[in-house]
Scaffold this motif. Structure first.
Motif, PDB file in Angstrom:
ATOM      1  N   GLU A  78       0.803  -1.257  -0.040  1.00  0.00           N
ATOM      2  CA  GLU A  78       0.029  -0.129   0.079  1.00  0.00           C
ATOM      3  C   GLU A  78       1.021   1.336   0.060  1.00  0.00           C
ATOM      4  OE1 GLU A  78      -3.345   2.421   2.827  1.00  0.00           O
ATOM      5  OE2 GLU A  78      -2.620   0.289   3.269  1.00  0.00           O
ATOM      6  N   ALA A  79       1.816   1.195   0.851  1.00  0.00           N
ATOM      7  CA  ALA A  79       2.791   2.397   0.758  1.00  0.00           C
ATOM      8  C   ALA A  79       3.452   2.539  -0.401  1.00  0.00           C
ATOM      9  CB  ALA A  79       3.860   2.165   1.878  1.00  0.00           C
ATOM     10  N   ALA A  80       3.832   1.685  -1.048  1.00  0.00           N
ATOM     11  CA  ALA A  80       4.813   1.580  -2.251  1.00  0.00           C
ATOM     12  C   ALA A  80       3.690   2.203  -3.325  1.00  0.00           C
ATOM     13  CB  ALA A  80       5.273   0.235  -2.950  1.00  0.00           C
ATOM     14  N   LYS A  81       2.284   1.809  -3.584  1.00  0.00           N
ATOM     15  CA  LYS A  81       1.504   2.363  -4.424  1.00  0.00           C
ATOM     16  C   LYS A  81       1.183   3.916  -4.112  1.00  0.00           C
ATOM     17  CE  LYS A  81      -3.368   1.864  -6.155  1.00  0.00           C
ATOM     18  NZ  LYS A  81      -4.630   1.169  -5.814  1.00  0.00           N
ATOM     19  N   ARG A  82       0.955   4.087  -2.705  1.00  0.00           N
ATOM     20  CA  ARG A  82       0.779   5.734  -2.181  1.00  0.00           C
ATOM     21  C   ARG A  82       1.874   6.490  -2.677  1.00  0.00           C
ATOM     22  NH1 ARG A  82      -2.116   8.575   2.098  1.00  0.00           N
ATOM     23  NH2 ARG A  82      -0.749  10.204   2.520  1.00  0.00           N
ATOM     24  N   TYR A  83       3.123   6.283  -2.448  1.00  0.00           N
ATOM     25  CA  TYR A  83       4.374   7.054  -2.963  1.00  0.00           C
ATOM     26  C   TYR A  83       4.918   6.891  -4.089  1.00  0.00           C
ATOM     27  CZ  TYR A  83       3.536   8.326   2.037  1.00  0.00           C
ATOM     28  OH  TYR A  83       2.904   8.594   3.188  1.00  0.00           O
ATOM     29  N   GLY A  84       4.327   6.513  -5.267  1.00  0.00           N
ATOM     30  CA  GLY A  84       4.746   5.975  -6.428  1.00  0.00           C
ATOM     31  C   GLY A  84       6.067   5.288  -6.465  1.00  0.00           C
ATOM     32  N   ALA A  85       6.012   4.384  -5.916  1.00  0.00           N
ATOM     33  CA  ALA A  85       7.091   3.224  -6.102  1.00  0.00           C
ATOM     34  C   ALA A  85       6.686   2.016  -6.461  1.00  0.00           C
ATOM     35  CB  ALA A  85       7.888   3.260  -4.789  1.00  0.00           C
ATOM     36  N   LEU A  86       5.690   1.657  -7.138  1.00  0.00           N
ATOM     37  CA  LEU A  86       5.042   0.398  -7.534  1.00  0.00           C
ATOM     38  C   LEU A  86       4.607   0.610  -9.028  1.00  0.00           C
ATOM     39  CD1 LEU A  86       3.881  -2.200  -6.663  1.00  0.00           C
ATOM     40  CD2 LEU A  86       1.762  -1.004  -6.351  1.00  0.00           C
ATOM     41  N   PHE A 141      13.478  -0.491   2.704  1.00  0.00           N
ATOM     42  CA  PHE A 141      14.343  -0.826   3.705  1.00  0.00           C
ATOM     43  C   PHE A 141      14.299  -2.314   4.299  1.00  0.00           C
ATOM     44  CE2 PHE A 141      14.129   3.770   4.361  1.00  0.00           C
ATOM     45  CZ  PHE A 141      15.663   4.112   4.207  1.00  0.00           C
ATOM     46  N   PRO A 142      15.414  -3.081   4.516  1.00  0.00           N
ATOM     47  CA  PRO A 142      15.310  -4.324   5.014  1.00  0.00           C
ATOM     48  C   PRO A 142      14.341  -4.781   6.030  1.00  0.00           C
ATOM     49  CG  PRO A 142      17.585  -3.978   4.266  1.00  0.00           C
ATOM     50  CD  PRO A 142      16.801  -2.660   4.300  1.00  0.00           C
ATOM     51  N   ALA A 143      14.563  -3.931   7.037  1.00  0.00           N
ATOM     52  CA  ALA A 143      13.437  -4.058   8.331  1.00  0.00           C
ATOM     53  C   ALA A 143      12.093  -4.000   8.066  1.00  0.00           C
ATOM     54  CB  ALA A 143      13.773  -3.136   9.489  1.00  0.00           C
ATOM     55  N   MET A 144      11.743  -3.172   7.230  1.00  0.00           N
ATOM     56  CA  MET A 144      10.643  -3.190   6.725  1.00  0.00           C
ATOM     57  C   MET A 144       9.969  -4.075   5.764  1.00  0.00           C
ATOM     58  SD  MET A 144       9.992   1.073   6.256  1.00  0.00           S
ATOM     59  CE  MET A 144      10.831   2.419   7.503  1.00  0.00           C
ATOM     60  N   SER A 173       9.352  -6.960   8.151  1.00  0.00           N
ATOM     61  CA  SER A 173       8.168  -6.948   8.755  1.00  0.00           C
ATOM     62  C   SER A 173       6.644  -6.846   8.052  1.00  0.00           C
ATOM     63  CB  SER A 173       8.294  -5.708   9.868  1.00  0.00           C
ATOM     64  OG  SER A 173       8.053  -4.387   9.189  1.00  0.00           O
ATOM     65  N   GLY A 174       6.867  -6.336   6.888  1.00  0.00           N
ATOM     66  CA  GLY A 174       5.743  -5.940   6.172  1.00  0.00           C
ATOM     67  C   GLY A 174       5.195  -4.549   6.380  1.00  0.00           C
ATOM     68  N   ILE A 175       5.485  -4.022   7.658  1.00  0.00           N
ATOM     69  CA  ILE A 175       4.873  -2.915   7.995  1.00  0.00           C
ATOM     70  C   ILE A 175       5.839  -1.498   7.435  1.00  0.00           C
ATOM     71  CG2 ILE A 175       4.168  -1.350   9.900  1.00  0.00           C
ATOM     72  CD1 ILE A 175       2.534  -3.942   9.243  1.00  0.00           C
ATOM     73  N   ALA A 176       5.251  -0.758   6.519  1.00  0.00           N
ATOM     74  CA  ALA A 176       5.927   0.473   6.025  1.00  0.00           C
ATOM     75  C   ALA A 176       5.854   1.609   6.980  1.00  0.00           C
ATOM     76  CB  ALA A 176       5.623   0.684   4.696  1.00  0.00           C
ATOM     77  N   GLU A 177       6.496   2.557   7.359  1.00  0.00           N
ATOM     78  CA  GLU A 177       6.556   3.762   8.212  1.00  0.00           C
ATOM     79  C   GLU A 177       7.132   4.686   7.154  1.00  0.00           C
ATOM     80  OE1 GLU A 177       7.529   5.803  12.534  1.00  0.00           O
ATOM     81  OE2 GLU A 177       8.472   4.123  11.717  1.00  0.00           O
TER      82      GLU A 177
END
Length: 401
Positions: free
Chosen positions: A254-262, A272-275, A278-282
């Motif tokens: 969802e974050a990748a789509k929102r910020y134009g990265a998909l 970022f590897p940690a995200m 976890s699958g949770i994007a900040e």
């Protein structure tokens, strides 16, 4: 005859602003166009603390120099032979000519008027014909006393900061709250500049605060920008006198789509590897007072700063750093280009709104109409306005004595 002291920020204005966000009244219209208000900001905000003036990546090699005109000051950023960065007032010590007119790589800095020549360390090296034909010395002209005037400066994550009056606390101390907040979620060592993204320079015929305030809240997003909806997870970031901003969390896709990265095939820029694990994007966006913006998303980090060029003109400069191979891998070139197009559209949508807001500042000043804040979406915007008012009030308190 004694002239009465007229405050830029009257007590009534400060008191109305210093209320809970839902009931506070915003800065008056004149704050966005009045020459006296802007001059007070120049001295009490831009000169009196740490201000961003450029990116270290603008001068990547020894000998690279970049002039900058910002808030009425003429400065030059210099990458020395040792690789370090210094900033000088871009003013020749002879007749006050601007020494460096455009970005270049140079061995020395030569004033175009009479060719007084300075080293990359600012020291005066030559004063040709100062004493007559072929006479490079003259009584009373001591090169050791006529170096370019240095400006207190420092670099953090590509931002070049300066403190014009030299009275601010050390940069490391000043930025500690920013670093602690960002380092808790993002490993900035994993990003590097790449082509695409929010790279470039845009000029706006608006006050610098219009640009900042147009970026510091999510309230306007679905009404102005086709690409965005309101964030369900939205938090204000309060850094006291150093920064304000907002953050949110969502699923990585969802974050990748929102910020134009998909892309349409489901390929995303590296995260970022940690995200990714976890699958949770900040996402964290911090407005580092007075004029820098650090936008951290799961796949890229954008750095931006505003160049005030008068009460009603601002230049906005941005650069994007991508995570890992996202910066240079040809496999992600289309995503970097798509991301650039994405943000170009967003800024185009802001353009007309900001111009109208600038025009309306004159109208509402004449009518005496105050602005208001959303207590959910605009707490960071409110904090920024209180920062501006607080700095001006403190300065006018000193001036009244």
């Amino acid at each position: 005859m004694t002239t009465a002291f007229i405050p830029i920020i009257p007590e009534s204005t400060a008191a109305a602003l210093d209320q809970p966000t839902g009931t506070a009244l915003g800065l008056p219209g004149r704050a966005y166009f009045d020459a006296g208000f802007y001059e007070s900001e120049r001295k009490s905000i831009f000169a009196a603390g740490w201000m961003t003036v450029g990116f270290a990546s603008q001068v990547p090699k020894p000998g690279d120099v970049a002039p900058i005109s910002i808030a009425g000051w003429e400065l030059v950023i210099v990458r020395g032979r040792d690789g370090g960065i210094q900033v000088f007032h871009n003013v020749c010590r002879h007749r006050g000519m601007k020494v460096v007119g455009k970005a270049c790589n140079a061995r020395t800095l030569a004033c175009p008027y009479h060719y007084w020549t300075y080293g990359l360390d600012g020291k005066l090296l030559a004063t040709p014909a100062i004493g007559g034909p072929s006479e490079a010395a003259a009584p009373g002209i001591d090169p050791a006393q006529l170096s370019l005037v240095p400006v207190a400066s420092g670099v953090w994550f590509d931002f070049v900061f300066v403190n014009i009056d030299g009275d601010a606390p050390p940069l490391e101390q000043h930025l500690k709250p920013v670093k602690e907040r960002i380092e808790a979620s993002f490993d900035l060592s994993q990003v590097k500049p790449g082509e695409g993204g929010r790279n470039g320079t845009r000029g706006y015929p608006v006050n610098w605060k219009v640009v900042l305030e147009g970026s510091i809240e999510d309230y306007h997003l679905p009404f102005v920008h086709k690409a965005f909806n309101h964030s369900k997870d939205y938090h204000t970031e309060d850094g006291g006198p150093v920064y304000a901003g907002f953050s949110s969390k969502r699923g990585l896709d969802e974050a990748a789509k929102r910020y134009g990265a998909l892309d349409k095939a489901g390929v995303t820029l590296p995260a970022f590897p940690a995200m990714k694990q976890s699958g949770i994007a900040e996402t964290v966006v911090l407005f580092i007072y007075p004029n820098a913006v650090l936008s951290c998303t799961p796949t890229y980090v954008s750095t931006s700063f505003m160049i005030p060029e008068g009460p009603e003109h601002t230049t906005y400069v941005s650069q994007t750093n991508f995570v890992g191979d996202g910066a240079t891998d040809p496999a992600y070139k289309h995503l970097r280009e798509d991301n650039a197009a994405f943000w170009n559209e967003v800024f185009n949508e802001d353009d007309g709104i900001w111009k109208t807001i600038q025009h309306m500042s004159h109208v509402r000043e004449e009518l005496g109409l105050p602005t208001r804040f959303s207590p959910h979406w605009e707490r960071a915007l409110h904090a920024f306005q209180k920062y501006v008012a607080g700095r001006l009030q403190a300065a006018q308190g000193e001036g009244a004595h």
